[in-house]
Design an enzyme around this catalytic site. Structure first.
Site, PDB file in Angstrom:
ATOM      1  NE  ARG A 118      -3.820  -2.197   2.167  1.00  0.00           N
ATOM      2  CZ  ARG A 118      -4.678  -2.254   1.616  1.00  0.00           C
ATOM      3  NH1 ARG A 118      -5.114  -1.731   0.790  1.00  0.00           N
ATOM      4  NH2 ARG A 118      -5.640  -3.617   1.758  1.00  0.00           N
TER       5      ARG A 118
ATOM      6  CG  ASP B 206       9.845  -7.854   4.087  1.00  0.00           C
ATOM      7  OD1 ASP B 206       9.858  -7.238   4.432  1.00  0.00           O
ATOM      8  OD2 ASP B 206      11.081  -8.723   5.377  1.00  0.00           O
TER       9      ASP B 206
ATOM     10  CE1 TYR C 187      15.018   3.235  10.582  1.00  0.00           C
ATOM     11  CE2 TYR C 187      14.274   2.013   8.878  1.00  0.00           C
ATOM     12  CZ  TYR C 187      14.827   2.040   9.800  1.00  0.00           C
ATOM     13  OH  TYR C 187      13.339   1.364  10.855  1.00  0.00           O
TER      14      TYR C 187
END
Length: 208
Positions: free
Chosen positions: A10, A75, A160
């Site tokens: 999303r 991921d 990050y």
């Protein structure tokens, strides 16, 4: 007619990033990339894998099961040497709430505040999975090595990126243009590795 491919996320920024990478890598083979907000909602299972690869496959399998579309999932996260490779698979929820980029970044900086510059090594890691409706699976990975800065720099990217300086660079990931980042990023490397597989299997019907 472009081939439809689900990216199980999303995160709109990640969707734009992958579309850009695939367009560049696949040339004339057009892919219509859709996200989870573009398909009927289904209950997403928790990311319980202990590795990036396990979580990527979990999300991709789930996308195929609920939508019938060939599905890509990734991921990814940051592995900080001084934190023994953490946050790792917990990068997106390191501060306790999933997707709070600022809180996650500030927590990592606080946890490494006393770490000297020579020991601030870190790597972005990405595992990307393609699962087809017939059950075939493909898994690739990419890595970007560098070091953790002490304060954010730049307004681009996400996560990050503002505190990560890749090896050989003078600008953080958040200071690079999207194209510059794609060329060296962990996700760029992983999805470029997956792109030839996508081009090979999807025109054949993506039935696995």
């Amino acid at each position: 007619m472009p081939t439809r491919l689900l990216l199980a996320t999303r995160n709109s920024k990640k969707l734009v990033e992958l579309q850009r990478i695939l367009d560049a890598a696949l040339g004339g083979h057009r892919i219509e990339l859709v996200g989870l907000n573009d398909v009927p909602e289904y209950q997403e299972v928790p990311e319980t894998g202990l590795t990036f690869g396990e979580n990527a496959l979990l999300k991709a399998r789930e996308g195929v099961a609920y939508t019938g579309l060939p599905t890509v999932a990734d991921d990814s996260g940051i592995a900080v040497d001084a934190l023994n490779g953490m946050p790792g698979v917990f990068s997106a929820r390191w501060a306790g709430r999933h997707g709070d980029d600022r809180a996650n970044l500030e927590l990592v900086l606080a946890q490494t505040a006393d770490v000297p510059d020579e020991h601030r090594g870190a790597s972005f890691v990405c595992a990307a999975a393609l699962v087809l409706p017939g059950g075939k699976e493909h898994l690739v990975d990419g890595r970007q090595s560098g070091r953790l800065l002490r304060a954010p720099r730049g307004t681009g990217g996400f996560g990050y990126d503002p505190v990560f300086l890749a090896d050989g660079q003078t600008r953080t990931n958040a200071e690079l243009s999207p194209e510059e980042k794609d060329a060296i990023s962990h996700r760029g490397k992983a999805f470029r590795a997956l792109a030839p597989v996508i081009a090979k299997v999807l025109p054949a019907g993506a039935t696995g």
